[in-house]
Design an enzyme around this catalytic site. Structure first.
Site, PDB file in Angstrom:
ATOM      1  N   ASP A  54       0.857  -1.180   0.000  1.00 47.90           N
ATOM      2  CA  ASP A  54       0.000   0.000   0.000  1.00 47.90           C
ATOM      3  C   ASP A  54       0.898   1.238   0.000  1.00 47.90           C
ATOM      4  O   ASP A  54       2.126   1.123   0.018  1.00 47.90           O
ATOM      5  CB  ASP A  54      -0.971  -0.028   1.179  1.00 47.90           C
ATOM      6  CG  ASP A  54      -0.254  -0.049   2.515  1.00 47.90           C
ATOM      7  OD1 ASP A  54       0.968   0.210   2.546  1.00 47.90           O
ATOM      8  OD2 ASP A  54      -0.891  -0.346   3.532  1.00 47.90           O
ATOM      9  N   ASP A  82      -7.753  -7.641   0.378  1.00 47.60           N
ATOM     10  CA  ASP A  82      -6.825  -7.825   1.493  1.00 47.60           C
ATOM     11  C   ASP A  82      -7.545  -7.426   2.755  1.00 47.60           C
ATOM     12  O   ASP A  82      -8.427  -6.547   2.734  1.00 47.60           O
ATOM     13  CB  ASP A  82      -5.585  -6.946   1.334  1.00 47.60           C
ATOM     14  CG  ASP A  82      -5.857  -5.506   1.740  1.00 47.60           C
ATOM     15  OD1 ASP A  82      -5.567  -5.168   2.905  1.00 47.60           O
ATOM     16  OD2 ASP A  82      -6.379  -4.727   0.917  1.00 47.60           O
TER      17      ASP A  82
END
Lengths: 327, 327
Positions: B92, B265
């Site tokens: 991320d 996720d």
């Protein structure tokens, strides 16, 4: 069929190679037992222990008595079944933990009274209860309740303590009634060689199938430890296995195996690992050291453990240790 | 060669089966990515993740930037090498953690300024730094820095935030210079369908090889989540993969895969496990419950995980959870 067999003797030392035989299988000796305090060797799955060669582990009667209780473990089919461990298990008697961990304890002829850290209840750990709990756990080898004296301790105190431990051993034998569990006696005697001899001789006379030597490596000099070990070992029957309780470092293990010790246990490897201390053939590594933050080498080139064979860098292990990651 | 391929489409829903292709290999989609926050999926060895079928994991740029730093990871040969993970890694941008974890943060056109929880230093996380860190980590898929608005947030605020996130996306593309790492754009827009459409359309126009949809499952109603997902998805090119960030529960995954989402996720499985909450086909089990203390059944009869296949009893897992043993 159950018991111990010596296969060969060292020509130069008292070291010996043998085999402990139980209903669940045999384990070659000398052997080191990883410590699975609370029905688990911390953070290790049983298959991981097996992969690294463990064949027998030690479990703590005191901790398992408190949580989850030997009744729960017994109903689960015993400790092996409960924790999924296919190897052998030796349980201690709980005495060492009562003396060293319990906030307050009172020793009487009857046993040791202590306050449960779980619910504050007063508990009397008697020789009979220690045996009962271990029968419930269903360990392959159980130990009698003994008093492990503080170090240093006055001779007079140790003498009375050895006498009481001998009486407790008699009571333990009396209480023990199990088809295949072996009950070991325990030698005490502090740093007093003659008390060690006496304790060993009297305990041996009771006919136990094996013996623990307790109260060593608790703060005394190394020379005192070896002297007391020799004094005790000299009075124990050659054909019975001997467990040096709570020992020890790699060097201790080598030296004491040379004195004829067959079983060892110690929290050292697991506790050291949790605290970031690693043993390698090139010496110890304290992975928290700043010099490892960027060290790209594995811990050791000569090791086939998961961390080394997997080529994990010291920098990664430093990182894991720093963020308190148990991996 | 790198990129995404759709292999088949569901005749009844928007679900699709495909494959993410990277230099390190391919992963079939839809796929769930376990979260390895700090270069480790907590308490799980890489081989254990592989054995349970994980092919791609998510790692947190924010945490790795703080400790051990992308320079350390880069010098170790990148994140895959550092943590010994043979599969793919998506990182991320760090934005979500800066907004949700940092004590104080200041958003400006330049980026987000926050105080490091490690050493108290002021850090400016800019779109360029987020890209630089991820290039240093060497993840297979990187994400642009975006602003994830709180929920609820005023429409006017979200509108300005989307505009800024679009400008940041441009700058991220500009800064990204890597031979094989794919950089995904991120769609925001709160619970406002038209803002979601606009954000998706503009982000798509920049030509990213894939897209994250952020700021969903952060407290809004389930109906709002699905509505906003559809609004965004409708504006994204069919031939590019879509990652619904931080989602979600098993039900979310099924529903959102039916909307055409390819990547998911969530910390749910690992965090739940640490807190003693277990998902089974028969429903959830909170292993701390007193009724499990003596429950001799495995968690599930229909599961082939180590705990179930190994026939570990609920009573044992209850015990491990109670003594805080990470096994």
């Amino acid at each position: 069929m159950f018991g111990f067999r010596v296969d060969s003797l060292c020509p130069d030392t008292c070291a010996r190679v043998g085999e402990i035989r139980t209903r669940r299988g045999s384990v070659p000796t000398p052997v080191f037992m990883p410590v699975g305090t609370r029905a688990t060797v911390k953070a290790m799955a049983p298959f991981e222990l097996q992969e690294m060669g463990a064949r027998i582990i030690l479990a703590n009667t005191y901790h398992l008595y408190l949580r989850p209780g030997h009744d729960v473990v017994g109903e689960a089919g015993g400790l092996h079944r409960f924790m999924g461990w296919p190897g052998l298990i030796l349980t201690d008697s709980g005495g060492f933990q009562v003396f060293s961990l319990a906030d307050r304890n009172d020793i009487s002829e009857e046993g040791v009274t202590f306050r449960s850290p779980v619910d504050g209840q007063q508990i009397l750990l008697s020789p009979e209860l220690a045996v009962e709990v271990q029968m419930g756990l269903g360990s392959d080898i159980a130990m009698v309740l003994d008093e492990c004296c503080a170090c240093p301790a006055e001779r007079e105190y140790v003498e009375r303590s050895v006498e009481r431990t001998l009486r407790w051993a008699e009571r333990s034998l009396e209480a023990h009634d199990h088809p295949w569990q072996q009950l070991f006696g325990i030698v005490q005697g502090g740093v007093y060689g003659d008390l060690r001899e006496w304790s060993a001789r009297e305990t041996a006379a009771m006919g136990f199938p094996g013996f623990g030597i307790g109260g060593l490596s608790v703060g005394e000099d190394r020379a005192d430890m070896l002297r007391c070990l020799r004094a005790a070992k000299g009075q124990l029957p050659e054909e019975r296995p001997v467990h040096l309780m709570g020992v020890g470092t790699p060097l201790d293990i080598v030296d004491c195996a040379a004195e004829g010790v067959d079983l060892f246990d110690c929290v050292l490897p697991t506790r050291n690992a949790r605290h970031g201390s690693v043993m390698t053939w090139e010496g110890p590594i304290r992975i928290a050291g700043a010099q490892y933050a960027t060290d790209r080498r594995p811990l050791s080139d000569e090791c086939d453990c998961l961390a080394c064979a997997g080529q994990y860098e010291r920098a990664y292990l430093w990182h894991l240790h720093r963020i308190k990651e148990p991996l």
